[in-house]
Write an enzyme that holds these catalytic residues in place. Structure first.
Site, short mmCIF file in Angstrom:
data_model
loop_
_atom_site.label_atom_id
_atom_site.label_comp_id
_atom_site.label_asym_id
_atom_site.label_seq_id
_atom_site.Cartn_x
_atom_site.Cartn_y
_atom_site.Cartn_z
N VAL A 1 1.22 0.67 -6.85
CA VAL A 1 0.84 -0.30 -8.04
C VAL A 1 1.01 0.07 -9.45
CG1 VAL A 1 -0.57 -1.45 -6.30
CG2 VAL A 1 -1.55 0.22 -8.02
N TYR B 1 -14.26 6.69 -13.22
CA TYR B 1 -14.25 5.74 -12.46
C TYR B 1 -15.11 4.50 -13.29
CZ TYR B 1 -14.61 2.75 -8.33
OH TYR B 1 -14.64 1.65 -7.38
N ASN C 1 -6.21 -5.22 -5.24
CA ASN C 1 -7.31 -4.67 -4.85
C ASN C 1 -7.16 -3.03 -4.54
OD1 ASN C 1 -9.79 -4.30 -2.66
ND2 ASN C 1 -7.98 -3.27 -1.36
N ASP D 1 0.93 -1.18 -0.08
CA ASP D 1 0.13 0.06 -0.04
C ASP D 1 0.78 1.32 0.00
OD1 ASP D 1 -2.08 1.83 0.69
OD2 ASP D 1 -3.22 0.22 1.29
#
Length: 243
Positions: free
Chosen positions: A72, A165, A98, A43
């Site tokens: 990521v 999104y 995720n 993270d």
């Protein structure tokens, strides 16, 4: 919900989870640890991530979780995250991609800004694509495994006010559906969980008109336990791939 006939044994299994410091990622990590797995959390939220793994290790009474700062969108960070799993716990069996953001979810009338306009696609979509490519290479070393990615109900249908999104999560669904052949190539399955809004910090960042609309239609927010069960189902059910 589908009944799994074959019992999935989590003992000695190792899971890599991106975006695992809080919300859905943290709750799935907790569920996997309770089933006997070990987890590596990546993270960008260093304080929350370190606190989460300390909480897990303290509760279990032994080392079952580690954390690494991970962007990521960068192959370097992803490679280091998966290498940490190998170095710490011996390999990787389960991957939960995720990590995601909701910032800049509707940019049509915003200033023409390359970095801003590309950010949500880089994290939500390219983060999954790059994570998959790195994950497959490590899962193959263990003889196979499973990847679950977090998409969204907005990857299956679209609402106003969340255009970027919507696009980022539709792309994830398209990516997941492209791998019918993957189990025959390297014994790796890949699926996506697509929840409606869950009661997390992310929900607060969406525009109120969209939240009210989806709540009226779908009785959301979705219970976190429902999402966890969906992820576990996609991990355990060996018949599911590209779903």
């Amino acid at each position: 919900m589908t009944v799994i006939n074959e019992i999935y044994n989590y003992e000695n299994k190792v899971a890599v989870i991106t975006g695992g410091s809080r919300n859905i990622g943290k709750n799935v990590a907790n569920a996997l640890i309770e089933k006997g797995a070990k987890v590596i959390i990546g993270d960008i939220l260093d304080r929350e991530g370190q606190k989460t793994v300390e909480e897990f290790n303290s509760r279990v009474g032994k080392h079952v979780a580690s954390f690494l700062h991970t962007d990521v969108t960068k192959y370097k960070d992803l490679m280091e995250l998966f290498q940490l799993a190998e170095n710490t716990f011996g390999g990787v069996d389960i991957v939960f991609l995720n990590a995601g953001i909701t910032l800049d979810h509707d940019i049509l009338l915003d200033p023409l800004d390359d970095e801003q306009d590309e950010k949500i696609m880089n994290v939500n979509t390219m983060g999954i694509i790059k994570g998959t490519k790195v994950a497959v290479r490590h899962l193959n070393k263990r003889g196979g495994g499973v990847i679950v990615a977090t998409s969204s109900a907005l990857g299956l249908e679209a609402y106003s006010y969340t255009s970027m999104y919507n696009a980022s999560k539709h792309a994830v669904v398209g990516w997941i559906k492209s791998f019918e052949h993957l189990p025959s190539v390297c014994n790796v399955r890949i699926n996506a969980v697509c929840p409606y809004a869950v009661e997390t910090d992310f929900l607060k960042q969406f525009p109120k008109p969209m939240v009210r609309l989806t709540q009226s239609i779908n009785s959301i927010p979705v219970d976190m336990d429902t999402v966890i069960k969906a992820v576990i189902l996609l991990i355990e059910d060996k018949k599911r791939n590209g779903n």
